[in-house]
Design an enzyme around this catalytic site. Structure first.
Site, mmCIF file in Angstrom:
data_model
loop_
_atom_site.group_PDB
_atom_site.id
_atom_site.type_symbol
_atom_site.label_atom_id
_atom_site.label_comp_id
_atom_site.label_asym_id
_atom_site.label_seq_id
_atom_site.Cartn_x
_atom_site.Cartn_y
_atom_site.Cartn_z
ATOM 1 N N PRO A 2 0.832 -1.198 0.000
ATOM 2 C CA PRO A 2 0.000 0.000 0.000
ATOM 3 C C PRO A 2 0.873 1.256 0.000
ATOM 4 O O PRO A 2 1.904 1.303 0.666
ATOM 5 C CB PRO A 2 -0.782 -0.082 1.313
ATOM 6 C CG PRO A 2 -0.582 -1.447 1.835
ATOM 7 C CD PRO A 2 0.642 -2.012 1.188
ATOM 8 N N GLU A 3 0.450 2.243 -0.766
ATOM 9 C CA GLU A 3 1.187 3.498 -0.820
ATOM 10 C C GLU A 3 0.352 4.564 -0.113
ATOM 11 O O GLU A 3 -0.636 4.255 0.540
ATOM 12 C CB GLU A 3 1.488 3.832 -2.292
ATOM 13 C CG GLU A 3 2.288 2.693 -2.953
ATOM 14 C CD GLU A 3 2.593 2.912 -4.428
ATOM 15 O OE1 GLU A 3 2.711 4.076 -4.847
ATOM 16 O OE2 GLU A 3 2.707 1.923 -5.153
ATOM 17 N N HIS A 99 -6.679 -15.001 9.533
ATOM 18 C CA HIS A 99 -5.352 -14.399 9.646
ATOM 19 C C HIS A 99 -5.317 -13.276 10.688
ATOM 20 O O HIS A 99 -4.502 -12.361 10.583
ATOM 21 C CB HIS A 99 -4.900 -13.888 8.280
ATOM 22 C CG HIS A 99 -4.844 -14.962 7.244
ATOM 23 N ND1 HIS A 99 -3.876 -15.952 7.263
ATOM 24 C CD2 HIS A 99 -5.643 -15.237 6.186
ATOM 25 C CE1 HIS A 99 -4.079 -16.779 6.249
ATOM 26 N NE2 HIS A 99 -5.143 -16.374 5.584
ATOM 27 N N ARG A 119 0.062 -12.456 4.979
ATOM 28 C CA ARG A 119 1.469 -12.811 4.690
ATOM 29 C C ARG A 119 2.418 -12.402 5.821
ATOM 30 O O ARG A 119 3.615 -12.637 5.717
ATOM 31 C CB ARG A 119 1.903 -12.164 3.375
ATOM 32 C CG ARG A 119 1.038 -12.622 2.201
ATOM 33 C CD ARG A 119 1.379 -11.854 0.923
ATOM 34 N NE ARG A 119 0.276 -11.935 -0.026
ATOM 35 C CZ ARG A 119 0.004 -11.034 -0.962
ATOM 36 N NH1 ARG A 119 0.772 -9.957 -1.076
ATOM 37 N NH2 ARG A 119 -0.996 -11.181 -1.768
ATOM 38 N N LYS A 162 21.874 14.247 -6.556
ATOM 39 C CA LYS A 162 22.121 12.797 -6.489
ATOM 40 C C LYS A 162 22.482 12.222 -7.847
ATOM 41 O O LYS A 162 22.024 12.713 -8.870
ATOM 42 C CB LYS A 162 20.854 12.087 -6.002
ATOM 43 C CG LYS A 162 20.633 12.213 -4.524
ATOM 44 C CD LYS A 162 19.362 11.491 -4.131
ATOM 45 C CE LYS A 162 19.046 11.750 -2.672
ATOM 46 N NZ LYS A 162 17.698 11.385 -2.327
#
Ligand code: ZN
Length: 290
Positions: A2-3, A99, A119, A162
């Site tokens: 998820p973002e 879960h 997971r 960078k």
């Protein structure tokens, strides 16, 4: 993973459902879910029972619930959803989910807050908040582009200094947080930039334009409840977002670019994939030969 939009959707749900409620019980069903809380399950439980949760906060992909209690203030429960973590508000009579990893019950007898994680890459842990209300362990995470205090010019300067590609720079949570593979690819498609473009060669106007596209994409995704590329990304009521229907690049291999009609390509990137338009987002020359 998820973002920002998916985590923000969860944060808003928690704000509505758990702010101001006092914890009466904490059950840890799987030690892996609290592995980052090194003092262990008993300590996790002891420190939380009797605390009252206040409005949840978020930085990047992390969210936390301040938990003030009889023993003091400045404690927070941090949640990292990982690949498949869910925070659900459910009726306390609901049988344990397959879960279920952690169950938080409230003194008012209302809905539980349950952490469910198929997971087990995600987890909950406790941390102390600094003077600005930021968990100590998240101090290295940058502000995100929807944060009003995010400094656009400072980010542009840091990125241009960078030696990296622009996509890697977008995924670097220490300089801009909340963006992962999905929203990086979508923003780069909108900005017509290939992810391997060297950041040092990007001008400030180009970077400012990219930030605007990032904010647009994140805002649109948030309005649609996030992206449900995986059915495990859900809000606190277990509902999925639908921004996946609006994706222009991510996951669209072979489909026509919405701008020019060329087939969207997939390229390998850091053990994952990048999706882009071969016509609108040409690879930089240096990267072509490598
Ligand atoms: Zn195109």
């Amino acid at each position: 993973v998820p973002e920002l939009p998916e985590v923000e959707v969860v944060r808003r749900g928690l704000e509505r459902w758990v702010s101001g409620r006092t914890l009466s019980d904490v059950e840890v069903h799987h030690p892996r879910a609290i592995r980052r809380h090194t003092p262990g399950a008993q300590d996790f439980r002891d420190r939380l029972i009797g605390t009252t949760l206040s409005a949840p906060a978020r930085r990047g992909k992390y969210l936390w619930l301040p938990a003030d209690g009889p023993t003091g203030q400045g404690l927070a429960i941090i949640a990292h959803l990982g690949m498949s973590g869910q925070l659900l508000v459910v009726d306390p009579e609901t049988p344990p989910e397959r879960h279920l990893r952690v169950r938080l019950a409230f003194a008012d007898g209302g809905r539980d807050l349950r952490f469910i994680d198929q997971r087990t890459f995600g987890g909950l842990f406790l941390d102390d908040l600094d003077a600005e209300g930021l968990p100590l362990q998240l101090a290295h995470i940058s502000r995100d582009p929807l944060d009003s205090l995010f400094d656009d010019e400072r980010w542009a300067s840091a990125v241009r200094a960078k030696r990296t590609g622009i996509k890697r720079a977008l995924l670097d949570q220490t300089s801009i947080s909340g963006i992962g593979n999905i929203y990086a690819d979508e923003s780069l498609w909108r900005a017509k930039l290939h992810g391997e473009r060297p950041t040092a060669a990007l001008t400030r106007p180009v970077l400012r334009g990219l930030l605007q596209h990032i904010r647009d994409v994140l805002g649109e995704a948030l309005a649609q409840g996030g992206t449900s590329f995986d059915s495990l990304y859900v809000n606190v009521n277990g509902e999925s977002g639908y921004f996946d229907r609006s994706l222009a690049a991510y996951g669209q291999e072979g489909r026509p670019c919405q701008r020019c009609g060329a087939a969207i390509r997939r390229e390998s990137f850091m053990n994952r994939s990048s999706f882009s338009c071969p016509h609108c987002q040409p690879r930089p020359r240096a990267a072509q030969s490598s």
